[in-house]
Motif scaffolding. Structure first.
Motif, short mmCIF file in Angstrom:
data_model
loop_
_atom_site.label_atom_id
_atom_site.label_comp_id
_atom_site.label_asym_id
_atom_site.label_seq_id
_atom_site.Cartn_x
_atom_site.Cartn_y
_atom_site.Cartn_z
N GLN A 103 3.85 0.93 8.40
CA GLN A 103 2.87 2.02 8.35
C GLN A 103 2.96 2.90 9.58
OE1 GLN A 103 -0.34 2.65 10.24
NE2 GLN A 103 -0.06 4.58 9.13
N VAL A 104 2.98 2.29 10.74
CA VAL A 104 2.97 3.05 12.00
C VAL A 104 4.21 3.92 12.13
CG1 VAL A 104 3.04 2.82 14.51
CG2 VAL A 104 1.49 1.37 13.18
N VAL A 107 4.96 5.25 7.05
CA VAL A 107 3.95 5.81 6.16
C VAL A 107 3.15 6.91 6.83
CG1 VAL A 107 1.82 5.30 4.91
CG2 VAL A 107 3.78 3.76 4.70
N GLY A 108 2.63 6.65 8.03
CA GLY A 108 1.83 7.66 8.71
C GLY A 108 2.60 8.92 9.04
N PRO A 109 3.71 8.80 9.79
CA PRO A 109 4.46 10.00 10.15
C PRO A 109 5.02 10.77 8.96
CG PRO A 109 5.04 8.19 11.60
CD PRO A 109 4.20 7.61 10.52
N MET A 110 5.59 10.08 7.98
CA MET A 110 6.22 10.79 6.87
C MET A 110 5.19 11.43 5.93
SD MET A 110 9.47 10.64 7.36
CE MET A 110 9.03 10.79 9.11
N LEU A 111 4.12 10.72 5.63
CA LEU A 111 3.09 11.33 4.79
C LEU A 111 2.36 12.43 5.53
CD1 LEU A 111 1.63 8.30 2.78
CD2 LEU A 111 3.64 9.72 2.33
N GLY A 112 2.25 12.28 6.85
CA GLY A 112 1.68 13.36 7.64
C GLY A 112 2.52 14.62 7.56
N GLN A 113 3.83 14.48 7.59
CA GLN A 113 4.71 15.64 7.45
C GLN A 113 4.63 16.23 6.04
OE1 GLN A 113 6.24 17.19 9.79
NE2 GLN A 113 5.96 15.73 11.43
N ALA A 161 -2.54 -5.06 7.55
CA ALA A 161 -1.48 -4.24 6.93
C ALA A 161 -2.06 -3.39 5.80
CB ALA A 161 -0.36 -5.13 6.41
N ASP A 162 -2.92 -3.99 4.99
CA ASP A 162 -3.57 -3.24 3.91
C ASP A 162 -4.49 -2.16 4.49
OD1 ASP A 162 -2.80 -5.00 1.48
OD2 ASP A 162 -3.64 -6.43 2.92
N ILE A 163 -5.25 -2.53 5.51
CA ILE A 163 -6.18 -1.59 6.13
C ILE A 163 -5.43 -0.40 6.73
CG2 ILE A 163 -7.80 -1.33 8.06
CD1 ILE A 163 -8.67 -4.24 7.53
N ILE A 165 -2.42 0.85 5.77
CA ILE A 165 -1.70 1.67 4.80
C ILE A 165 -2.64 2.42 3.86
CG2 ILE A 165 -0.15 1.55 2.79
CD1 ILE A 165 1.30 -0.76 4.26
N TRP A 166 -3.69 1.76 3.40
CA TRP A 166 -4.50 2.31 2.32
C TRP A 166 -5.06 3.71 2.59
CZ3 TRP A 166 -9.56 3.78 1.51
CH2 TRP A 166 -9.95 3.93 0.17
N PRO A 167 -5.63 3.99 3.77
CA PRO A 167 -6.21 5.33 3.95
C PRO A 167 -5.19 6.46 3.82
CG PRO A 167 -7.04 3.82 5.62
CD PRO A 167 -5.90 3.13 4.93
N TRP A 168 -3.94 6.19 4.15
CA TRP A 168 -2.92 7.23 4.06
C TRP A 168 -2.56 7.58 2.62
CZ3 TRP A 168 -1.12 10.66 7.36
CH2 TRP A 168 -1.37 10.46 8.71
N LEU A 169 -2.88 6.72 1.68
CA LEU A 169 -2.53 6.96 0.29
C LEU A 169 -3.64 7.64 -0.49
CD1 LEU A 169 -0.69 3.62 -0.59
CD2 LEU A 169 0.09 5.56 0.78
N ARG A 170 -4.77 7.86 0.13
CA ARG A 170 -5.90 8.49 -0.58
C ARG A 170 -5.58 9.93 -0.97
NH1 ARG A 170 -10.35 9.27 2.45
NH2 ARG A 170 -11.73 9.28 0.64
N SER A 171 -4.70 10.58 -0.25
CA SER A 171 -4.36 11.98 -0.55
C SER A 171 -3.05 12.08 -1.32
CB SER A 171 -4.27 12.78 0.76
OG SER A 171 -5.53 12.84 1.39
#
Length: 230
Positions: A103-104, A107-113, A161-163, A165-171
């Motif tokens: 995630q760090v 998931v975070g950087p790529m979905l942020g982009q 791990a769930d905590i 990743i999950w917020p990044w998938l809401r959008s």
């Protein structure tokens, strides 16, 4: 009492949800990143990268205060402090940690982009939009494949791990993803969406968030102000 300096974004939600899950008393201090509050000297002393969230624990290791920035580090600290949401066994712990790092670092950087180029960039650049949309879809596939084999991302038990990743998938809509294309992920997503602590975590500071970015927010988040504060 813990103090979490935050804003209702995916990285903020990670820590809000964690605090609600473990039940430690805390105070949420808003850092309005759309108005440049992340550049204020008092905040930079605890978060030198000018990003939310940051945490102050007055009762840290050996009873001494500690401050932390980076949401992944905060999740690990809170798990260690409470003995919650991170397995005791060495194998189980590293199984969770690899997905936390996923995630760090991914998931975070790529979905942020993907968010940035699809939603916020002043110029629509087809290559960038395609590049990060495809990467978002690839990451969703990785998670879906994992959840076809495991009840939770980090293993058989719900964890940090769930905590993370999950917020990044809401959008997912803004990321160019159709959630129904990932049935195992969708089942997991819906389960977490109904957790009481997740609902409470999402509500933290939610009334302060503005629905759209104005010019001032764009400058604070994406403009030259980032460089001027170095």
């Amino acid at each position: 009492m813990l103090e979490v300096y935050s804003w209702p974004t995916p990285n903020g939600h990670k820590v809000h949800i964690m605090l609600e899950e473990i039940g430690l008393p805390y105070r949420a201090v808003p850092v309005d990143i759309g108005r440049g509050a992340q550049f204020e000297p008092a905040f930079l002393r605890i978060s030198p990268n000018n990003k939310i969230p940051a945490l102050i624990d007055p009762d840290g290791p050996e009873g001494k205060p500690i401050s932390l920035f980076e949401s992944g580090a905060i999740l690990l600290y809170l798990a260690g402090k409470t003995g919650r949401l991170l397995p005791d066994s060495v194998q189980g712990r590293y199984e969770v940690l690899q997905w936390l790092m996923f995630q760090v670092g991914g998931v975070g950087p790529m979905l942020g982009q993907a968010h940035h180029f699809r939603m916020y960039a002043p110029e629509k650049i087809p290559y960038a939009i395609d590049r990060y949309t495809q990467e978002a879809q690839r990451l969703y596939h990785v998670i879906d494949k994992r959840l076809a084999q495991s009840r939770y991302v980090g293993g058989p038990e719900y964890s940090i791990a769930d905590i993370a990743i999950w917020p990044w998938l809401r959008s997912w809509k803004n990321q160019g993803v159709n959630l129904s294309d990932y049935p195992h992920l969708k089942g997991w997503f819906d389960e977490l969406d109904h957790r009481p602590a997740v609902k409470r975590g999402l509500a933290v500071l939610a009334d302060l968030r503005r629905p759209q970015l104005d010019d001032r927010a764009r400058e604070a988040l994406f403009g030259q102000q980032q460089l001027q504060q170095r």
